[in-house]
Design a protein around this motif. Structure first.
Motif: not given
Length: 124
Positions: A98-124
């Motif tokens: 989540a980002d407090r700024s209005w623009s749509l940023q692509v750099k991780p450093s631009s974001y203020d808050y982060w979750g812990q993550g959820t794993q996605v595994t795709v097999s062929s």
């Protein structure tokens, strides 16, 4: 302070679909841009998608454009990522941000808050 909790990750086969969700601890009306990032083992965290405050504008990485759709429901304080036509290269730990700024940023450093993550595994 904002707490973000992701869910919906898991195992999938190539071509399958998964839907990730992110629940925010405070109203998402107080957050402006929100986004999804992913990080595969040994690689840097990379941008996947971002959406503005009212959901009217979104940005996607070229690698997921046409396959993934980001959305948000401010009434339910949630962010979602619908992932279709999954590929093995989509395998990663997916993070909500989540980002407090209005623009749509692509750099991780631009974001203020982060979750812990959820794993996605795709097999062929």
């Amino acid at each position: 302070q904002v707490s973000l909790v992701e869910s919906g990750g898991g195992l999938a086969q190539a071509g399958d679909s998964l839907r990730l969700s992110c629940a925010a601890s405070i109203t998402t009306f107080s957050i402006n841009a929100m986004g999804w990032f992913r990080q595969a083992p040994g690689k840097e965290r990379e941008f996947v998608a971002a959406i503005n405050r009212n959901g009217g504008s979104a940005k996607y990485a070229d690698s997921v454009k046409g396959r993934f759709t980001i959305s948000r429901d401010n009434a339910k304080n949630t962010l979602s990522l619908q992932m279709n036509s999954l590929k093995p290269e989509d395998t990663a730990l997916y993070y909500c941000a989540a980002d407090r700024s209005w623009s749509l940023q692509v750099k991780p450093s631009s974001y203020d808050y982060w979750g812990q993550g959820t794993q996605v595994t795709v097999s062929s």
